[in-house]
Design an enzyme around this catalytic site. Structure first.
Site, PDB file in Angstrom:
ATOM      1  N   LYS A 193       0.848  -1.192   0.000  1.00 44.56           N
ATOM      2  CA  LYS A 193       0.000   0.000   0.000  1.00 44.56           C
ATOM      3  C   LYS A 193       0.882   1.239   0.000  1.00 44.56           C
ATOM      4  O   LYS A 193       1.893   1.292   0.718  1.00 44.56           O
ATOM      5  CB  LYS A 193      -0.893  -0.029   1.250  1.00 44.56           C
ATOM      6  N   SER A 244      -9.492   1.756   2.993  1.00 44.66           N
ATOM      7  CA  SER A 244      -8.653   2.488   2.070  1.00 44.66           C
ATOM      8  C   SER A 244      -7.602   1.634   1.354  1.00 44.66           C
ATOM      9  O   SER A 244      -7.016   2.078   0.382  1.00 44.66           O
ATOM     10  CB  SER A 244      -7.949   3.623   2.808  1.00 44.66           C
ATOM     11  N   SER A 270      -9.593  -0.326   7.265  1.00 41.98           N
ATOM     12  CA  SER A 270      -9.020  -0.165   5.923  1.00 41.98           C
ATOM     13  C   SER A 270      -8.393  -1.416   5.326  1.00 41.98           C
ATOM     14  O   SER A 270      -8.142  -1.456   4.127  1.00 41.98           O
ATOM     15  CB  SER A 270      -7.987   0.964   5.920  1.00 41.98           C
TER      16      SER A 270
END
Ligand SMILES: [Zn+2]
Lengths: 486, 496, 96
Positions: free
Chosen positions: B83, B158, B182
């Site tokens: 990420k 996210s 997330s």
């Protein structure tokens, strides 16, 4: 303006220079003299993702200061974020401490005793914070107020600082100076701060006069300048108050070169630092055991040392206080005494001559003691005690040693400072003086006090080397001969 | 049509074993993953920054050599998607924000060091909601990532890019970060597994902060074994993170047992299965519960009324911390920059921040600033922290009675694009069940519960502090019984 | 509960955050803010005066560091992401 109408509080920021690394990262703490931005890492540069880890020695140092200033110590160390934007602050918040919900300073409610006009005064300490130093800003095209841009060096960013805040108990610039001097001596005695390092000790002062508002003066870097800046502010504010002008509540900047305070740009909104406990730094427990351990290891502090100097060396209160006001000075004194005894003579010389000249010449005491070493000073004392030189000459030699960095023996012999105690030699000179000053001789015959003038003339002719007591004796003898002869 | 290597469908755990016996397979594996990326990336768009194939092949060759020399790296040869909130040395790290569009970190996050140390290879940096603020990955400053099960739906967020990279076979395993759900929300929406570890288990050093006291880095994988493998590598003490727990040498592979390792007592929370839950979600949830009951595990219902205040409390705390953490973005030392000469710092900073941050980030900074500001601190930030305390105490008490709490991961199936963004509260509601674990610091895993109408639904298991092993055991049992592992999403099934 | 007008509030908070809201953004933001603050206000119904706040969930003693020098960054690494450099310094805006 009576002193009682003035209220002064000080915020002293001192770096813990004894630490090897910064407060929250392992960058070296000796940032001075390094090329810009060569003493930083992701943490102290505030890079995204970097996290602080506290230096355990910084906590111990803060506890030492807290104990020395007789503070109440928190049972937990909490770091708090203080938010304000400024180019020297890489994260745009400073990791500091605060007294509020969820936060507490490491120590509060202590005091320092200072000497004021022969008496003693207790100045209360509100709190002690551990916090990180910001980077350093250079103004390439003018001053803080006029420069078109800034240049930033983050080498200093993250250095461990203690913020020591007094209550507004001080009543004059002189008291403020005494407070700083005393605090500095305590920090030196604790072995935590080398206060001679540039920027190691910085002061913000708050001052308010009756009928005025609180004005904060930022960026003062020495005890002397604290006195100057406060004096300047008192005059400025009293004048304003006299003419019916309003004294605004504001922050001013001390311009150490022009020796004036200047107002900083007024903010549109009141500062709002939005303190909250730093979630990167969970609270560290401070155990009684740790406090006890640190307390046991505390070195001798200035007040104890003054007492010991009076008791052990028979020094006056005054001499002891001046000596201990700077740790290097007190150490120097003790080393000299260890070397050659004579504490009273040495105490007097160190305070009245050595210290006086060091201040006048504006050299650092730590450097001066390496020039006029204890060995050197002891040689002077030896020569004095053995009538090789007299006290007047000794007083003359000290500045010369400091100025030219020369060995005392060289000065004494090369410059022919040896005391003249030879009666024959002295008599020859006295005869000359009597011949050259018939009027003074006449006066002296009537008025014994006028003899001093003749002694002075002998001193002048010998550049001070004549032994003053012997000269006096011989002149009186000579005068008696002159008057006794029918 | 190119015939893909059979390696592409294999799990990470199996691949590492294969590479150890035949290190030459690493090259074939890397090439085939890049072939998948070539085919599906235009559809789903997982990666913000993808490393060039030749660079990755060079890394692969190095790992091959070390393997030949007896190296026993637990991730040897595996491609890991990361990420873009985790810093990677000399590899652009943007947080999906214009304000960091060109930031090249000079250091690696601790988790990256560990992955590389075990022979793992970072393949690229994945898309996300800007600064991890969002639950759909629609708030990226660059582009939206699509759900490979239905390209009209969001992948969740996210960590949407990481979830999709794994789900669409563009990487074997991935790192996400979880501040309020997330990792778990996108894992649920894309049919994979993801865990938010106990607070402090995985180092945050190098994780670009959003909600410091809430977030953890965690693994995302197509099956429970792969998740256990990556978690074993990244978990454990790090002296660079003050909040790191002093636990070392963790091996979660030991918990991959087909039967319960203890007589787990399972609790469902009444408040999480009543109001506001989709029927599809509830049906899947009940089916999962039955699987546990069939194993002879006891399921009981409890009530935690304070839980309805968890969401506002969570958002107050997350935004407060965000407003502080994001203060550093001013364009002077890195990132989006405007010329400084002749202008004051507040002018320059305001311009950088107003142009560099997206709308959702601005909103959260403003609100976070507000809840910490003088006169409002007690009313919002302090009060939210008290709710956090009550919730924490409730869960501590509950875990004296039970071993695990299960909830649906999300109250609904993945929204279509734009659906959640119309109303800020609708977006926040996606995190209703996940924020509890962040507020309390407890570990929570999301696993596929069912596939309903070709869309996956997630099941969340929350356990006591440091119970990751038992969560993995339960997840593994559920995976065996449901067969929900190594799923191939419909929209990309023709390509892998 | 706001103690001031929403627009005045937004202006004050945006100055404090150094974030300017464009006129196009303002309407959306004001509308969203109103909703979110109302959502936040749901916690106001609770009386929590006797509850201690919990700011961090870590139960262990935090990690601390010995006073030992470690590695710093090279000056190239420090300045790599800086857009305006002058003589090794990082160029910044005016401070007054
Ligand atoms: Zn550093």
């Amino acid at each position: 303006m009576s002193n009682l109408d003035i209220k002064i509080g000080l915020e002293v920021h001192t770096q813990i220079t004894s630490l090897k690394t910064k407060l929250f990262c392992s960058c070296p703490s000796d940032y001075r003299g390094k090329p810009p931005n060569t003493n930083v890492c992701p943490v102290c540069l505030g890079l995204p993702g970097a996290l602080p880890v506290v230096n355990i020695e910084a906590i111990r140092a803060a506890l030492m200061v807290a104990l020395a200033l007789k503070c109440e110590i928190s049972d937990v160390l909490v770091f708090t974020r203080k938010h304000y934007f400024y180019p020297d602050l890489p994260k745009n918040y400073q990791i500091s401490q605060y007294d509020g919900p969820g936060s507490i300073p490491i120590a509060k409610n202590g005091y320092i005793v200072i000497g004021v006009d022969g008496g003693l005064k207790k100045v209360r300490i509100r709190r002690i914070n551990i916090e990180e130093d910001p980077g350093k800003i250079v103004y390439p095209t003018g001053s803080l107020l006029t420069s078109k841009y800034t240049l930033i060096d983050y080498n200093r960013s993250g250095i461990a600082l203690l913020e020591i805040v007094s209550e507004p108990d001080l009543r004059s610039p002189k008291e403020a100076r005494a407070f700083i001097d005393k605090l500095r001596s305590i920090l030196e005695h604790l072995g935590l701060v080398n206060t001679e390092l540039e920027g190691a000790l910085r002061v913000d002062a708050n001052i308010s006069l009756a009928g005025g508002s609180r004005v904060e003066i930022k960026n003062i870097s020495s005890a002397k300048d604290v006195e100057r800046a406060l004096t300047y502010e008192i005059i400025r504010q009293s004048k304003a108050l006299e003419t019916g002008e309003k004294v605004r509540r504001e922050t001013r900047h001390w311009d150490a070169i022009r020796k004036v305070t200047v107002p900083l740009r007024v903010k549109e909104f009141e500062e709002d630092y939005r303190y909250f406990p730093d979630p990167d730094l969970p609270p560290v427990k401070i155990s009684l055991k740790l406090i006890e351990e640190i307390y046991q290891k505390l070195p001798e502090l200035p007040d104890q040392r003054i007492e010991r100097f009076i008791k052990t060396y028979g020094l006056s209160d005054y001499l002891a206080t001046v000596l201990v006001s700077e740790k290097v000075l007190a150490d120097y004194f003790e080393e000299c005494v260890k070397y050659c005894g004579n504490p009273e003579i040495i105490g007097n010389i160190v305070v009245n001559d050595f210290k006086r000249w060091v201040d006048e010449m504006d050299i650092e005491v730590s450097k001066a003691v390496k020039i006029l070493t204890p060995n050197q000073l002891c040689q002077l004392v030896y020569m004095l005690n053995n009538n090789i030189i007299n006290i007047k000459i000794l007083k003359e030699i000290i500045p010369k040693v400091l100025k030219y960095n020369k060995d005392v023996n060289t000065i004494v012999y090369e410059e022919n400072y040896i005391d003249i105690s030879n009666e024959e030699v002295l008599m020859r000179i006295i005869d000359e003086v009597i011949k050259e000053n018939p009027k003074a001789v006449k006066d002296a015959l009537i008025n014994p006090k006028a003899v001093n003038y003749l002694v002075g003339q002998v001193m002048k002719k010998t550049r001070g080397r004549a032994n003053p007591e012997l000269t006096n004796k011989l002149i009186i003898k000579k005068l008696k001969e002159l008057s006794g002869t029918p | 049509m190119i015939i893909l290597s059979k390696l592409i469908r294999k799990g990470a755990t199996e691949l590492v074993e294969l590479f150890k016996s035949d290190p030459r397979l690493i090259e074939e594996y890397i090439v085939s993953v890049y072939e998948v990326i070539d085919r599906v990336e235009d559809l789903v768009r997982s990666y913000i920054t993808l490393r060039p194939l030749n660079e990755v092949l060079a890394d692969g060759a190095k790992v091959r050599e070390t393997l030949t020399n007896g190296f026993k790296g637990r991730l040897a040869g595996l491609l890991v998607a990361v990420k873009d909130v985790i810093v990677t040395k000399n590899l652009r790290t943007t947080c999906a924000s214009k304000i960091l569009y060109d930031f090249i970190p000079p250091y690696n996050a601790t988790v990256i060091e560990r992955i590389i140390g075990e022979g793992g290879i970072v393949v690229g940096k994945t898309n996300m909601d800007e600064f991890a603020m969002g639950s759909t990955t629609e708030n990226s400053a660059f582009f939206k990532t699509r759900n490979p099960w239905d390209l009209d739906r969001v992948p969740g967020g996210s960590s949407g890019g990481s979830a999709v990279a794994v789900a669409a076979y563009e990487a074997s395993i991935a790192l996400g970060s979880d501040t309020g759900g997330s990792i778990r929300v996108p894992a649920a929406y894309t049919g994979i597994v993801g865990i938010k570890p106990t607070y402090g288990l995985v180092s945050r050093y190098g994780l670009i902060s959003y909600g410091t006291s809430l977030e953890q880095i965690g693994p995302m994988a197509r099956n429970v074994s792969d998740l256990a493998l990556l978690l074993s590598v990244i978990a454990g003490y790090d002296p660079h993170d003050s909040t790191s727990l002093k636990v070392r040498d963790l091996n979660y592979m030991e918990f991959l047992k087909p039967t319960p390792m203890k007589k787990y007592r399972i609790a469902i929370i009444r408040e999480c299965v009543s109001e506001g839950v989709d029927n599809t979600v509830l049906t899947a949830f009940n089916r999962s519960l039955r699987r546990f009951e069939e194993e002879g595990l006891e399921v009981l219902e409890v009530s935690i009324p304070i839980i309805k205040y968890a969401l506002p409390a969570y958002y107050i705390i997350a935004m407060a911390e965000a407003s502080s953490n994001l203060a550093r973005y001013d364009g002077i030392r890195y990132g989006y920059h405007v010329s400084v000469e002749g202008r004051t710092w507040d002018e320059v900073y305001t311009e950088v921040r107003s142009e560099g941050f997206g709308l959702e980030v601005k909103k959260r900074i403003l609100l976070g600033t507000f809840v910490l500001s003088a006169g409002y601190y007690d009313q919002y930030y302090l009060k939210a922290s008290k709710i956090r305390k009550l919730l924490y105490d409730e869960f501590m008490k509950l875990f004296k009675e039970v071993d695990v709490v299960v909830t649906p991961t999300t109250p609904t199936t993945p929204p279509r694009f734009g659906e959640a963004l119309t109303d800020p509260l609708k977006l926040y509601l996606l995190d209703t069940y996940t924020v509890v674990a962040n507020l309390t610091g407890l570990p929570a895993i999301s696993i596929p519960s069912d596939i309903v109408n070709d869309v996956p639904v997630g099941l969340q298991l929350i356990g006591p502090r440091l119970s990751e092993g038992y969560l993995i055991n339960l997840a593994y049992i559920h995976e065996l019984k449901s067969g929900l592992k190594d799923l191939v999403p419909t929209a990309v099934s023709g390509y892998v | 509960m706001l103690k001031e007008d929403l627009k005045v509030w937004l202006e004050r908070i945006s100055k404090l955050s150094l974030i300017r809201i464009s006129s196009e953004e303002e309407e959306i933001i004001l509308n969203d803010m109103k909703k979110i603050i109302e959502f936040f206000n749901t916690i106001n119904s609770l009386d929590l005066s006797n509850v201690e706040p919990l700011f961090m969930v870590l139960k262990d003693e935090p990690v601390v560091r010995d006073d030992e020098v470690g590695e710093s960054l090279s000056v190239d690494e420090v300045l790599k992401n800086v857009k305006e450099v002058e003589g090794g310094f990082i160029k910044g805006p005016k401070t007054a």
